[in-house]
Design an enzyme around this catalytic site. Structure first.
Site, PDB file in Angstrom:
ATOM      1  N   LYS A 129       1.089  -0.749  -0.194  1.00  0.00           N
ATOM      2  CA  LYS A 129       0.306   0.420   0.039  1.00  0.00           C
ATOM      3  C   LYS A 129       1.008   1.487   0.167  1.00  0.00           C
ATOM      4  O   LYS A 129       1.540   1.351   0.920  1.00  0.00           O
ATOM      5  CB  LYS A 129      -1.148  -0.126   0.890  1.00  0.00           C
ATOM      6  N   LYS A 228     -13.405  -8.373  -5.428  1.00  0.00           N
ATOM      7  CA  LYS A 228     -14.009  -8.375  -4.276  1.00  0.00           C
ATOM      8  C   LYS A 228     -15.054  -9.110  -3.395  1.00  0.00           C
ATOM      9  O   LYS A 228     -16.502  -8.829  -4.084  1.00  0.00           O
ATOM     10  CB  LYS A 228     -13.639  -7.348  -2.842  1.00  0.00           C
TER      11      LYS A 228
HETATM   12 MG    MG Z   1      -7.522  -1.651  -3.653  1.00  0.00          MG
END
Ligand code: MG
Length: 330
Positions: A129, A228
């Site tokens: 990230k 997701k």
């Molecule tokens: Mg992402």
């Protein structure tokens, strides 16, 4: 259809992402009873920090007969679980294990020697990230890229902009950039800008997926789709990915073990049908939370989920013994 829920809390043991503020995270397990006697389970774990409708609002909406998009996904997953439970089979495919990336949510706490151990455990892809401090981002990422051990996925979560992205990519050599598998959600989706960005590396859309226009026969500047199952219409994404021949990375939602189990089971099922369609997943997120009886039943070996025992997505006796509250619809 009857919906019952069981509220839970997860305790993060490290910083989950840039948005996570609270100490503990709340969610609900859902138990769905269908008229035909099928019973299935799924998770409901909203991230209001990322724009999801808060948990209490989704549950109170349910009482008024309003099914949120996220609950709709939970019902879809619960249905898969219910069908497998009914015939007494596991959705977890022991024979077809799907490899997972190793997620680095906060690199400020990671040492290069830690990563040697990660590599020794069998991981070959890191997802990092980035997007909050360009100097630090470049320093950390170029170290990994130069080591040559890992392929790297960079997730900006839309935090950067074109200038940030370009400066960062230009800081890497061609050889370093070749170790980047893809960059995810570098900045808000824009067809022309994404096309331009692809000169540096391949791109993936996660949250930005909804903004992409996937018209029939049209080329889109997207190389991977992050799916997701907790929040996205699985069948829609899969049919688009197949049509446009874009590989999918299935990830869990930093959610409960039930969500993790659903995601990994779905990933291996999709891979079985189309091997090229499913690239390494991001489902090893239970380690971000303190262990609980559910996560203890997911056995993990290096980059793989080794086993989840039981029928459907598993956890049979644990689910049976939980106190459930029925949602009384008005
Ligand atoms: Mg992402």
């Amino acid at each position: 259809m009857k919906i019952s829920y069981h509220q839970y809390e997860l305790t993060p043991i490290i910083k989950l992402n840039l948005f996570a503020k609270k100490q503990t995270r709340e969610g609900c397990l859902l138990k769905i009873d269908w008229e035909n006697g099928h019973v299935g389970f799924a998770d409901l774990h909203p991230w209001p920090e990322l724009g999801d409708v808060p948990l209490d609002q989704q549950i109170s909406g349910l009482r008024n007969g309003k099914i949120s998009n996220q609950i709709e996904q939970s019902i879809y997953l619960a249905k898969r679980d219910a069908i497998a439970r009914k015939i007494g089979v596991s959705l977890f495919d022991q024979a077809l294990r799907v490899k997972n990336n190793y997620l680095i949510a906060d690199y400020s706490e990671v040492k290069m020697t830690d990563l040697d151990q990660v590599y020794a455990r069998g991981f070959n892809t890191l997802k990092v990230k980035v997007g909050r401090d360009i100097g630090e981002d470049i320093k950390f990422v170029s170290k990994i890229l130069s080591s040559g051990s890992f392929l790297v996925r960079l997730d900006y979560n839309n935090l950067s902009n074109w200038q940030y992205f370009e400066r960062m990519m230009s800081a890497f050599t061609q050889a370093q950039r070749s170790r980047i598998e893809y960059v995810e959600d570098p900045f808000p989706y824009n067809e022309i800008a994404y096309q331009e960005a692809r000169k540096f590396c391949q791109l993936a859309v996660d949250r930005e997926y909804s903004k992409v226009v996937f018209a029939e026969g049209k080329k889109v500047p997207v190389d991977f789709i992050v799916l997701k199952p907790a929040i996205q219409d699985v069948e829609e994404v899969v049919s688009i990915a197949l049509k446009h021949r874009i590989p999918i990375a299935v990830t869990s939602y930093m959610d409960h073990s039930l969500g993790v189990a659903h995601a990994i089971c779905l990933a291996s099922e999709l891979k079985k049908k189309n091997d090229w369609l499913i690239v390494q997943c991001g489902c090893l997120t239970t380690r971000f939370y303190g262990t609980d009886p559910f996560s203890q039943q997911i056995s993990i070996q290096g980059p793989y989920i080794q086993s989840i025992s039981g029928t459907g997505i598993g956890f049979d006796s644990l689910l049976k013994n939980l106190p459930w509250s029925e949602v009384r619809m008005k």
